[in-house]
Design a protein around this motif. Structure first.
Motif, mmCIF file in Angstrom:
data_model
loop_
_atom_site.group_PDB
_atom_site.id
_atom_site.type_symbol
_atom_site.label_atom_id
_atom_site.label_comp_id
_atom_site.label_asym_id
_atom_site.label_seq_id
_atom_site.Cartn_x
_atom_site.Cartn_y
_atom_site.Cartn_z
ATOM 1 N N SER A 137 0.851 -1.219 0.094
ATOM 2 C CA SER A 137 -0.077 -0.083 0.140
ATOM 3 C C SER A 137 0.688 1.344 0.031
ATOM 4 O O SER A 137 0.556 2.311 -0.616
ATOM 5 C CB SER A 137 -1.114 0.087 1.146
ATOM 6 N N VAL A 182 -7.120 -3.185 4.486
ATOM 7 C CA VAL A 182 -8.038 -1.908 4.069
ATOM 8 C C VAL A 182 -7.216 -1.011 3.405
ATOM 9 O O VAL A 182 -7.646 -0.535 2.394
ATOM 10 C CB VAL A 182 -8.795 -1.540 5.258
ATOM 11 N N GLN A 183 -5.971 -0.614 4.005
ATOM 12 C CA GLN A 183 -5.236 0.145 3.417
ATOM 13 C C GLN A 183 -4.770 -0.158 2.105
ATOM 14 O O GLN A 183 -4.648 0.738 1.168
ATOM 15 C CB GLN A 183 -3.972 0.760 4.256
ATOM 16 N N ASP A 186 -7.545 0.271 -0.327
ATOM 17 C CA ASP A 186 -7.867 1.598 -0.625
ATOM 18 C C ASP A 186 -6.773 2.300 -1.758
ATOM 19 O O ASP A 186 -7.260 2.896 -2.711
ATOM 20 C CB ASP A 186 -7.696 2.397 0.576
ATOM 21 N N HIS A 189 -7.351 0.811 -5.406
ATOM 22 C CA HIS A 189 -8.518 0.961 -5.638
ATOM 23 C C HIS A 189 -8.610 1.233 -7.137
ATOM 24 O O HIS A 189 -9.376 0.914 -7.978
ATOM 25 C CB HIS A 189 -9.395 1.744 -4.852
ATOM 26 N N ALA A 196 -12.914 -2.536 -4.888
ATOM 27 C CA ALA A 196 -14.084 -2.085 -4.112
ATOM 28 C C ALA A 196 -14.962 -3.452 -3.399
ATOM 29 O O ALA A 196 -15.431 -2.902 -2.521
ATOM 30 C CB ALA A 196 -14.909 -1.288 -5.206
ATOM 31 N N LEU A 199 -13.470 -4.326 -0.165
ATOM 32 C CA LEU A 199 -13.467 -3.354 0.800
ATOM 33 C C LEU A 199 -14.855 -3.353 1.500
ATOM 34 O O LEU A 199 -14.952 -3.418 2.693
ATOM 35 C CB LEU A 199 -13.252 -1.865 0.178
ATOM 36 N N ALA A 229 -8.593 4.475 7.865
ATOM 37 C CA ALA A 229 -9.020 5.542 6.648
ATOM 38 C C ALA A 229 -8.431 6.710 6.795
ATOM 39 O O ALA A 229 -9.067 7.654 7.675
ATOM 40 C CB ALA A 229 -10.668 5.480 6.463
ATOM 41 N N ARG A 234 -11.227 9.163 0.177
ATOM 42 C CA ARG A 234 -10.775 8.022 -0.217
ATOM 43 C C ARG A 234 -11.784 6.750 -0.189
ATOM 44 O O ARG A 234 -12.758 6.907 0.727
ATOM 45 C CB ARG A 234 -9.594 7.438 0.417
ATOM 46 N N PRO A 235 -11.735 5.939 -0.945
ATOM 47 C CA PRO A 235 -12.711 4.775 -0.597
ATOM 48 C C PRO A 235 -12.915 4.010 0.902
ATOM 49 O O PRO A 235 -14.070 3.948 1.033
ATOM 50 C CB PRO A 235 -12.262 3.754 -1.580
ATOM 51 N N ALA A 236 -11.798 4.012 1.528
ATOM 52 C CA ALA A 236 -11.866 3.425 2.746
ATOM 53 C C ALA A 236 -12.665 4.245 3.807
ATOM 54 O O ALA A 236 -13.255 3.647 4.611
ATOM 55 C CB ALA A 236 -10.465 3.210 3.050
ATOM 56 N N ARG A 237 -12.916 5.495 3.364
ATOM 57 C CA ARG A 237 -13.790 6.417 4.400
ATOM 58 C C ARG A 237 -14.981 5.978 4.396
ATOM 59 O O ARG A 237 -15.684 5.928 5.445
ATOM 60 C CB ARG A 237 -13.652 7.855 3.944
#
Length: 295
Positions: A137, A182-183, A186, A189, A196, A199, A229, A234-237
């Motif tokens: 990541s 998760v990181q 993200d 992504h 996606a 996640l 996140a 970012r998508p992880a949010r």
């Protein structure tokens, strides 16, 4: 929320290692990126990897995945400037990657003085999602401005391993493994559409307050919403609530100590490592606060 950046600068000057002082100057002042590279170079081995305590709890001189992680952190700070050393550490990582595409948590440590037991006794023959995900990541962050890293075959191998490993995660993944996965998803992504869906799958493991205790760690050691996140937009949010993020930002800002720095919530295995982690954590805390509009 109130943060005293001047006091943080004083803490870094008084207590942080040279590398983190140079990174601080680039991120929060008018520092010299070449000076960051010079500081990282002191930890580099002839094989292209990094050791010599670049990972504070891994004091060994040997090149290690943990050392590569922290070198990549520094290279990410250089944007938009690139360095051949980023590609070269990817070459080194490619050379120690196992056949399934994953990195071992650690390689053999012949000089374990001051090293955390989990580093000194690491199994170098099996792949670790935890270390592969966080190293990859961070490499993806470098790849955002460095085409040589973006196109490197090691990054594709490592990302592929992580995607497969996430699909196979059990019902109760370890907190560090979960946060780093998760990181990775993200960070990947934009280049890996399947990230996606994965996640979304990991969301079930993150409670509403975003707090996941680190098994085997200190009593108060948790992975927190900003560990999952850290960057807005970012998508992880989507995996953490806006309310939990706001609480964590307030908490993080309020954790600045009287000496201007931040502390960590985990134990270290040498006095040097404990102090070095404080400099690293202070830099990390300030970066998160800046990215989220607090500074």
């Amino acid at each position: 929320m109130s943060v005293d950046l001047s006091a943080a600068a004083d803490f870094m000057a008084a207590h942080a290692r040279l590398l983190d002082r140079r990174r601080f100057d680039v991120l929060f002042g008018d520092g010299d990126r070449d000076a960051v590279l010079a500081a990282v170079e002191a930890y580099r081995n002839p094989d292209g990897g990094y050791g010599w305590g670049l990972e504070p709890d891994l004091r060994s001189r040997t090149s290690q995945p943990g050392g590569a992680l922290h070198a990549l952190e520094a290279f990410a700070d250089l944007a938009p400037v690139t360095t051949p050393r980023a590609r070269e550490v990817c070459d080194w990582l490619d050379g120690v990657t196992l056949p399934d595409g994953g990195l071992p948590f650690g390689l053999p440590v012949p000089d374990p003085a001051g090293c955390a037991p989990f580093w000194a006794s690491a199994d170098g023959t099996s792949s670790s999602l935890q270390i592969t995900a966080i190293v990859a990541s961070t490499a993806h962050q470098v790849a955002e401005h460095d085409p040589a890293v973006a196109a490197h075959p090691w990054l594709a191998r490592a990302t592929g391993f992580c995607l497969a490993a996430v699909r196979g995660l059990g019902a109760e993944p370890h907190a560090l493994e979960l946060a780093f996965a998760v990181q990775l998803l993200d960070a990947a992504h934009a280049t890996h559409p399947e990230a996606a869906e994965l996640l979304d799958r990991l969301a079930q493991h993150i409670p509403a307050d975003g707090l996941v205790h680190v098994g085997g760690g200190a009593e108060e050691e948790f992975m927190r919403p900003l560990d999952f996140a850290p960057r807005p937009g970012r998508p992880a949010r989507a995996l953490v609530s806006p309310e939990s993020v706001e609480r964590e930002l307030e908490r993080l800002a309020g954790q600045q100590q009287d000496d201007g720095g931040w502390r960590v919530d985990f134990d270290s295995y040498s006095p040097a490592a404990a102090l070095e982690w404080r400099g690293h954590r202070t830099l990390e805390a300030l970066t998160v606060l800046r990215d989220n509009g607090v500074l």
